[in-house]
Design a protein around this motif. Structure first.
Motif, PDB file in Angstrom:
ATOM      1  N   SER A  92      23.605 -12.623 -88.671  1.00 43.20           N
ATOM      2  CA  SER A  92      22.031 -12.131 -88.963  1.00 43.20           C
ATOM      3  C   SER A  92      21.561 -13.347 -89.947  1.00 43.20           C
ATOM      4  O   SER A  92      22.040 -13.276 -91.332  1.00 43.20           O
ATOM      5  CB  SER A  92      21.400 -10.879 -88.217  1.00 43.20           C
ATOM      6  OG  SER A  92      22.279 -11.287 -87.525  1.00 43.20           O
ATOM      7  N   PHE A  98      20.044 -15.877 -85.361  1.00 42.70           N
ATOM      8  CA  PHE A  98      21.477 -15.448 -85.156  1.00 42.70           C
ATOM      9  C   PHE A  98      21.963 -15.895 -84.848  1.00 42.70           C
ATOM     10  O   PHE A  98      22.722 -17.131 -83.249  1.00 42.70           O
ATOM     11  CB  PHE A  98      21.382 -14.447 -84.500  1.00 42.70           C
ATOM     12  CG  PHE A  98      22.065 -13.208 -83.514  1.00 42.70           C
ATOM     13  CD1 PHE A  98      22.365 -12.885 -84.127  1.00 42.70           C
ATOM     14  CD2 PHE A  98      22.549 -13.886 -81.956  1.00 42.70           C
ATOM     15  CE1 PHE A  98      23.524 -11.060 -83.804  1.00 42.70           C
ATOM     16  CE2 PHE A  98      23.661 -12.920 -82.016  1.00 42.70           C
ATOM     17  CZ  PHE A  98      24.016 -11.607 -82.775  1.00 42.70           C
ATOM     18  N   GLY A 110      19.041 -11.328 -73.896  1.00 44.69           N
ATOM     19  CA  GLY A 110      19.378 -10.298 -75.091  1.00 44.69           C
ATOM     20  C   GLY A 110      19.072 -11.185 -76.436  1.00 44.69           C
ATOM     21  O   GLY A 110      18.548 -10.571 -76.749  1.00 44.69           O
ATOM     22  N   LEU A 111      19.522 -12.385 -76.146  1.00 39.97           N
ATOM     23  CA  LEU A 111      19.117 -13.268 -77.167  1.00 39.97           C
ATOM     24  C   LEU A 111      17.592 -13.508 -77.343  1.00 39.97           C
ATOM     25  O   LEU A 111      17.581 -13.950 -78.399  1.00 39.97           O
ATOM     26  CB  LEU A 111      20.551 -14.492 -77.168  1.00 39.97           C
ATOM     27  CG  LEU A 111      19.880 -16.127 -77.907  1.00 39.97           C
ATOM     28  CD1 LEU A 111      20.518 -14.099 -79.611  1.00 39.97           C
ATOM     29  CD2 LEU A 111      21.164 -16.155 -77.400  1.00 39.97           C
ATOM     30  N   LYS A 113      15.499 -12.382 -76.151  1.00 43.17           N
ATOM     31  CA  LYS A 113      13.778 -10.798 -76.764  1.00 43.17           C
ATOM     32  C   LYS A 113      14.162 -10.719 -78.435  1.00 43.17           C
ATOM     33  O   LYS A 113      13.658 -11.171 -78.560  1.00 43.17           O
ATOM     34  CB  LYS A 113      14.789  -9.431 -75.793  1.00 43.17           C
ATOM     35  CG  LYS A 113      13.704  -8.367 -76.163  1.00 43.17           C
ATOM     36  CD  LYS A 113      14.191  -7.411 -75.186  1.00 43.17           C
ATOM     37  CE  LYS A 113      13.439  -6.268 -76.120  1.00 43.17           C
ATOM     38  NZ  LYS A 113      14.273  -4.772 -74.904  1.00 43.17           N
ATOM     39  N   ARG A 114      15.662 -11.086 -78.636  1.00 41.16           N
ATOM     40  CA  ARG A 114      15.427 -10.924 -79.952  1.00 41.16           C
ATOM     41  C   ARG A 114      15.635 -11.721 -81.174  1.00 41.16           C
ATOM     42  O   ARG A 114      14.397 -11.685 -82.010  1.00 41.16           O
ATOM     43  CB  ARG A 114      17.883 -10.415 -80.236  1.00 41.16           C
ATOM     44  CG  ARG A 114      17.692 -10.750 -81.893  1.00 41.16           C
ATOM     45  CD  ARG A 114      19.081 -11.129 -82.012  1.00 41.16           C
ATOM     46  NE  ARG A 114      19.488 -11.033 -83.131  1.00 41.16           N
ATOM     47  CZ  ARG A 114      20.580  -9.873 -83.852  1.00 41.16           C
ATOM     48  NH1 ARG A 114      21.148  -8.707 -82.697  1.00 41.16           N
ATOM     49  NH2 ARG A 114      21.046  -9.865 -84.874  1.00 41.16           N
ATOM     50  N   LEU A 115      15.202 -13.110 -80.414  1.00 40.68           N
ATOM     51  CA  LEU A 115      14.767 -13.768 -80.819  1.00 40.68           C
ATOM     52  C   LEU A 115      12.902 -14.233 -81.350  1.00 40.68           C
ATOM     53  O   LEU A 115      12.470 -14.543 -81.872  1.00 40.68           O
ATOM     54  CB  LEU A 115      14.959 -16.006 -80.379  1.00 40.68           C
ATOM     55  CG  LEU A 115      16.923 -15.911 -81.328  1.00 40.68           C
ATOM     56  CD1 LEU A 115      16.707 -17.496 -80.793  1.00 40.68           C
ATOM     57  CD2 LEU A 115      16.844 -15.419 -82.061  1.00 40.68           C
ATOM     58  N   GLU A 117       8.907 -14.015 -80.782  1.00 41.17           N
ATOM     59  CA  GLU A 117       8.214 -12.587 -81.618  1.00 41.17           C
ATOM     60  C   GLU A 117       6.803 -13.845 -81.055  1.00 41.17           C
ATOM     61  O   GLU A 117       6.977 -14.692 -81.028  1.00 41.17           O
ATOM     62  CB  GLU A 117       7.833 -13.005 -83.411  1.00 41.17           C
ATOM     63  CG  GLU A 117       8.389 -15.165 -83.804  1.00 41.17           C
ATOM     64  CD  GLU A 117       8.855 -15.157 -84.867  1.00 41.17           C
ATOM     65  OE1 GLU A 117       8.925 -14.025 -85.641  1.00 41.17           O
ATOM     66  OE2 GLU A 117       9.635 -16.103 -85.279  1.00 41.17           O
ATOM     67  N   ARG A 170      12.234 -20.057 -84.961  1.00 42.25           N
ATOM     68  CA  ARG A 170      13.932 -18.964 -84.737  1.00 42.25           C
ATOM     69  C   ARG A 170      15.085 -20.103 -83.796  1.00 42.25           C
ATOM     70  O   ARG A 170      14.428 -20.525 -83.069  1.00 42.25           O
ATOM     71  CB  ARG A 170      14.522 -17.919 -84.290  1.00 42.25           C
ATOM     72  CG  ARG A 170      13.226 -16.937 -85.378  1.00 42.25           C
ATOM     73  CD  ARG A 170      13.295 -15.168 -84.589  1.00 42.25           C
ATOM     74  NE  ARG A 170      12.436 -14.239 -85.370  1.00 42.25           N
ATOM     75  CZ  ARG A 170      12.409 -12.882 -85.551  1.00 42.25           C
ATOM     76  NH1 ARG A 170      13.330 -12.853 -84.273  1.00 42.25           N
ATOM     77  NH2 ARG A 170      11.936 -12.078 -86.693  1.00 42.25           N
ATOM     78  N   GLY A 172      19.226 -20.085 -81.925  1.00 37.95           N
ATOM     79  CA  GLY A 172      20.036 -18.345 -81.844  1.00 37.95           C
ATOM     80  C   GLY A 172      21.114 -19.224 -80.958  1.00 37.95           C
ATOM     81  O   GLY A 172      20.452 -19.518 -80.285  1.00 37.95           O
TER      82      GLY A 172
END
Length: 234
Positions: A92, A98, A110-111, A113-115, A117, A170, A172
């Protein structure tokens, strides 16, 4: 052997690993030996390696180098066939990016959701999946092999290039290693940005660069044989 000779570990991947019959070998060489000369010694020991002469790339201590790069004792020289494009490795960054290499099925949701914003108005996802044929030959499954630590570093490099070209939020990248069944995902790239045009362009750039420079190799298994796939890097 004299005491002033240098000792270098050669890491082998894909077709090179199969031809040598090992994932690494140790070489003792004269001081200041160039990468090309080290590869010549490897070809002398394993003549099949000459088949990679025109397409192979080299890395020393996880950084791409030219053939005239001079080796030092303790170096790790990776012999990298053209890229094709259980445990996991991940990175990270301070920008929220990521990157991961994994043997597990890829978690696209999941990826994303992680990125994602609040300032992002667009999310573009590239999902590369295993298809059931190549040029008319029926494909049973794929297997991927990678130089994981260098692959992660190179993914970060790609992200840096993307950020220089586009104002993304972002990015990933996750790539799977090991056996991948037909219709399963092998690589996923997610880009978030304020506007869709930027996200589309950045995502396209990222997958094109990944297929050229990230040290991951693909082997296709057919009903009538198997073959290592040479990617777009040449």
């Amino acid at each position: 052997m004299t005491d002033d000779r240098i000792k270098v570990t050669v890491l082998l991947f894909g077709q090179a690993r199969e031809w040598v019959g090992a994932s690494s070998v140790e070489l003792e060489l004269p001081p200041a030996t160039a990468v090309a000369s080290a590869f010549d010694e490897l070809k002398r020991m394993h003549p099949k390696m000459a088949g990679l002469e025109r397409s192979v790339l080299f890395a020393v201590n996880e950084e791409y180098v030219s053939r005239d790069y001079e080796l030092a004792s303790g170096d790790q020289l990776a012999v990298l066939p053209p890229v094709s494009g259980g445990s996991s490795s991940e990175v990270s960054t301070k920008d929220g990016d990521f990157f991961a290499i994994t043997h597990e099925p890829l978690d696209i949701v999941g990826l994303r959701k992680r990125l994602l914003e609040g300032s992002s108005g667009a999310v573009v996802v590239f999902d590369g999946v295993a298809r059931n044929n190549t040029k008319g030959r029926v494909t049973r499954f794929l297997e991927y092999e990678g130089y994981s630590s260098m692959a992660l570093r190179t993914m970060e490099q790609i992200a840096g290039e993307v950020r220089e070209k586009w104002a993304i939020n972002r990015i990933g990248i996750i790539h799977r290693l090991g056996r991948v069944e037909i219709t399963e995902s092998s690589v996923v790239i997610v880009v978030t940005s304020a506007h869709r045009g930027i996200a589309f362009e950045a995502c396209r750039y990222a997958i094109d660069r990944l297929k050229k420079i990230v040290p991951i190799w693909k082997k296709e298994f057919f009903e009538d044989g198997e073959v290592w796939v040479e990617g777009e890097g040449r």
